[in-house]
Design a protein around this motif. Structure first.
Motif, PDB file in Angstrom:
ATOM      1  N   ASP A  70       0.857  -1.133   0.150  1.00  0.00           N
ATOM      2  CA  ASP A  70      -0.035  -0.043  -0.072  1.00  0.00           C
ATOM      3  C   ASP A  70       0.798   1.236   0.000  1.00  0.00           C
ATOM      4  O   ASP A  70       1.425   1.823   1.106  1.00  0.00           O
ATOM      5  N   LEU A  71       0.866   1.946  -1.244  1.00  0.00           N
ATOM      6  CA  LEU A  71       1.633   3.004  -1.168  1.00  0.00           C
ATOM      7  C   LEU A  71       0.693   4.388  -1.142  1.00  0.00           C
ATOM      8  O   LEU A  71      -0.402   4.316  -1.803  1.00  0.00           O
ATOM      9  N   HIS A  72       1.149   5.400  -0.251  1.00  0.00           N
ATOM     10  CA  HIS A  72       0.334   6.510  -0.218  1.00  0.00           C
ATOM     11  C   HIS A  72       0.912   7.632   0.087  1.00  0.00           C
ATOM     12  O   HIS A  72       2.272   7.765   0.358  1.00  0.00           O
ATOM     13  N   TRP A  73       0.380   9.029  -0.190  1.00  0.00           N
ATOM     14  CA  TRP A  73       1.045  10.106  -0.196  1.00  0.00           C
ATOM     15  C   TRP A  73      -0.213  11.237   0.345  1.00  0.00           C
ATOM     16  O   TRP A  73      -1.219  11.255  -0.321  1.00  0.00           O
ATOM     17  N   ALA A  74       0.134  11.899   1.367  1.00  0.00           N
ATOM     18  CA  ALA A  74      -0.977  13.104   1.664  1.00  0.00           C
ATOM     19  C   ALA A  74      -2.672  12.630   1.468  1.00  0.00           C
ATOM     20  O   ALA A  74      -3.128  13.234   1.329  1.00  0.00           O
ATOM     21  N   GLY A  75      -2.530  11.349   2.315  1.00  0.00           N
ATOM     22  CA  GLY A  75      -4.003  10.708   2.479  1.00  0.00           C
ATOM     23  C   GLY A  75      -4.373   9.987   1.162  1.00  0.00           C
ATOM     24  O   GLY A  75      -5.719   9.500   1.163  1.00  0.00           O
ATOM     25  N   TRP A  76      -3.720  10.300   0.046  1.00  0.00           N
ATOM     26  CA  TRP A  76      -4.134   9.347  -1.030  1.00  0.00           C
ATOM     27  C   TRP A  76      -3.422   8.163  -1.294  1.00  0.00           C
ATOM     28  O   TRP A  76      -2.094   7.975  -1.145  1.00  0.00           O
ATOM     29  N   HIS A  77      -4.266   6.975  -1.363  1.00  0.00           N
ATOM     30  CA  HIS A  77      -3.829   5.614  -1.657  1.00  0.00           C
ATOM     31  C   HIS A  77      -3.752   5.119  -3.002  1.00  0.00           C
ATOM     32  O   HIS A  77      -4.711   5.274  -3.578  1.00  0.00           O
ATOM     33  N   TRP A  78      -2.484   4.605  -3.479  1.00  0.00           N
ATOM     34  CA  TRP A  78      -2.620   3.792  -4.788  1.00  0.00           C
ATOM     35  C   TRP A  78      -3.200   2.656  -4.550  1.00  0.00           C
ATOM     36  O   TRP A  78      -3.359   2.052  -3.391  1.00  0.00           O
ATOM     37  N   PRO A  79      -4.152   1.894  -5.421  1.00  0.00           N
ATOM     38  CA  PRO A  79      -4.680   0.756  -5.023  1.00  0.00           C
ATOM     39  C   PRO A  79      -3.592  -0.444  -4.703  1.00  0.00           C
ATOM     40  O   PRO A  79      -2.547  -0.331  -5.343  1.00  0.00           O
ATOM     41  N   ALA A  80      -3.923  -0.875  -3.536  1.00  0.00           N
ATOM     42  CA  ALA A  80      -2.998  -2.163  -3.125  1.00  0.00           C
ATOM     43  C   ALA A  80      -2.553  -3.093  -4.235  1.00  0.00           C
ATOM     44  O   ALA A  80      -3.344  -3.339  -5.226  1.00  0.00           O
ATOM     45  N   PHE A  81      -1.531  -3.635  -4.264  1.00  0.00           N
ATOM     46  CA  PHE A  81      -0.887  -4.451  -5.236  1.00  0.00           C
ATOM     47  C   PHE A  81      -0.080  -5.737  -4.544  1.00  0.00           C
ATOM     48  O   PHE A  81       0.348  -5.400  -3.481  1.00  0.00           O
ATOM     49  N   ASN A  82       0.726  -6.532  -5.359  1.00  0.00           N
ATOM     50  CA  ASN A  82       1.612  -7.594  -4.623  1.00  0.00           C
ATOM     51  C   ASN A  82       2.722  -7.613  -5.836  1.00  0.00           C
ATOM     52  O   ASN A  82       2.894  -6.889  -6.672  1.00  0.00           O
ATOM     53  N   LEU A  83       3.616  -8.602  -5.424  1.00  0.00           N
ATOM     54  CA  LEU A  83       4.905  -8.995  -6.159  1.00  0.00           C
ATOM     55  C   LEU A  83       4.408  -9.417  -7.604  1.00  0.00           C
ATOM     56  O   LEU A  83       5.219  -8.941  -8.405  1.00  0.00           O
ATOM     57  N   ALA A  84       3.521 -10.066  -7.766  1.00  0.00           N
ATOM     58  CA  ALA A  84       2.921 -10.583  -9.177  1.00  0.00           C
ATOM     59  C   ALA A  84       2.872  -9.481  -9.997  1.00  0.00           C
ATOM     60  O   ALA A  84       3.069  -9.383 -11.284  1.00  0.00           O
ATOM     61  N   ASP A  85       2.086  -8.611  -9.440  1.00  0.00           N
ATOM     62  CA  ASP A  85       1.640  -7.138 -10.214  1.00  0.00           C
ATOM     63  C   ASP A  85       3.035  -6.467 -10.648  1.00  0.00           C
ATOM     64  O   ASP A  85       2.873  -6.031 -11.749  1.00  0.00           O
ATOM     65  N   CYS A  86       4.028  -6.339  -9.698  1.00  0.00           N
ATOM     66  CA  CYS A  86       5.178  -5.830  -9.840  1.00  0.00           C
ATOM     67  C   CYS A  86       5.827  -6.277 -11.110  1.00  0.00           C
ATOM     68  O   CYS A  86       6.403  -5.676 -12.136  1.00  0.00           O
ATOM     69  N   ALA A  87       5.832  -7.783 -11.109  1.00  0.00           N
ATOM     70  CA  ALA A  87       6.358  -8.283 -12.104  1.00  0.00           C
ATOM     71  C   ALA A  87       5.605  -8.348 -13.519  1.00  0.00           C
ATOM     72  O   ALA A  87       6.448  -8.074 -14.474  1.00  0.00           O
ATOM     73  N   ILE A  88       4.453  -8.217 -13.392  1.00  0.00           N
ATOM     74  CA  ILE A  88       3.623  -7.920 -14.810  1.00  0.00           C
ATOM     75  C   ILE A  88       4.059  -6.534 -15.247  1.00  0.00           C
ATOM     76  O   ILE A  88       4.165  -6.605 -16.556  1.00  0.00           O
ATOM     77  N   VAL A  89       4.092  -5.702 -14.415  1.00  0.00           N
ATOM     78  CA  VAL A  89       4.320  -4.322 -14.992  1.00  0.00           C
ATOM     79  C   VAL A  89       5.791  -4.043 -15.281  1.00  0.00           C
ATOM     80  O   VAL A  89       5.965  -3.592 -16.628  1.00  0.00           O
ATOM     81  N   ALA A  90       6.535  -4.797 -14.662  1.00  0.00           N
ATOM     82  CA  ALA A  90       8.079  -4.771 -15.000  1.00  0.00           C
ATOM     83  C   ALA A  90       8.266  -5.317 -16.496  1.00  0.00           C
ATOM     84  O   ALA A  90       9.023  -4.805 -17.190  1.00  0.00           O
ATOM     85  N   GLY A  91       7.553  -6.526 -16.747  1.00  0.00           N
ATOM     86  CA  GLY A  91       7.598  -7.196 -18.042  1.00  0.00           C
ATOM     87  C   GLY A  91       6.950  -6.544 -18.818  1.00  0.00           C
ATOM     88  O   GLY A  91       7.620  -6.283 -20.160  1.00  0.00           O
TER      89      GLY A  91
END
Length: 169
Positions: free
Chosen positions: A126-147
């Motif tokens: 869960d990444l967030h800044w100033a009360g705004w949260h990016w949708p939660a994700f996982n390692l699989a999502d990171c790999a898909i985006v990196a690919g």
């Protein structure tokens, strides 16, 4: 097939398996360490937690009534099969593209596993800044985006090289 193609093919399969294994391991650790919807602040912009996503990216179709589990599972099987075929049998793919395909296939397999076993994907970053949260994700999502980024970068850097799953010598 040349010996170098065999090595790259094996490397790509290893990358897919490692991504899958690490994704499942991290999700299992989260599943056992956190209650559902429990979150712990790690930094001022990062929380570690346990959320379930029955939908797709950004919780797309998460409240669609259950049919999406089967749709996204079937889609993942199709994508994994297509990418796996490219990794294993398309000798015109570059090393970069095989690795990109492997990252996407390994990530898709990790999320597919969750859909089959739990009915939804475990998200824990869960990444967030100033009360705004990016949708939660996982390692699989990171790999898909990196690919996916690697596929786009390969096309931008060397657009004249054949680099799709249908390219042949």
């Amino acid at each position: 097939m040349t010996p170098s193609n065999q090595v790259v093919r094996r490397l790509a399969v290893a990358v897919a398996i490692i991504v899958f294994a690490l994704d499942i391991a991290t999700k299992e650790a989260i599943f056992h360490a956190f209650a559902l919807r429990e979150s712990v602040p790690i930094t001022s912009f990062f929380n570690l937690g346990h959320w379930l996503n029955p939908g797709a990216a950004f919780s797309f179709l998460s409240d669609a009534g259950g049919w999406q589990r089967y749709f996204f599972s079937a889609l993942a099987v199709a994508v994994i099969t297509w990418l796996g075929t490219g990794i294993l049998f398309n000798d015109s793919l570059t090393k970069t593209l095989r690795i990109a395909f492997a990252l996407i296939a390994g990530g898709a397999a990790g999320n597919l596993y969750d859909r089959i076993v739990r009915g939804a994907v475990i998200d824990w970053i869960d990444l967030h800044w100033a009360g705004w949260h990016w949708p939660a994700f996982n390692l699989a999502d990171c790999a898909i985006v990196a690919g996916a980024i690697t596929l786009v970068a390969a096309q931008v850097i060397n657009p004249s090289q054949p680099n799709d799953a249908t390219a042949r010598h």
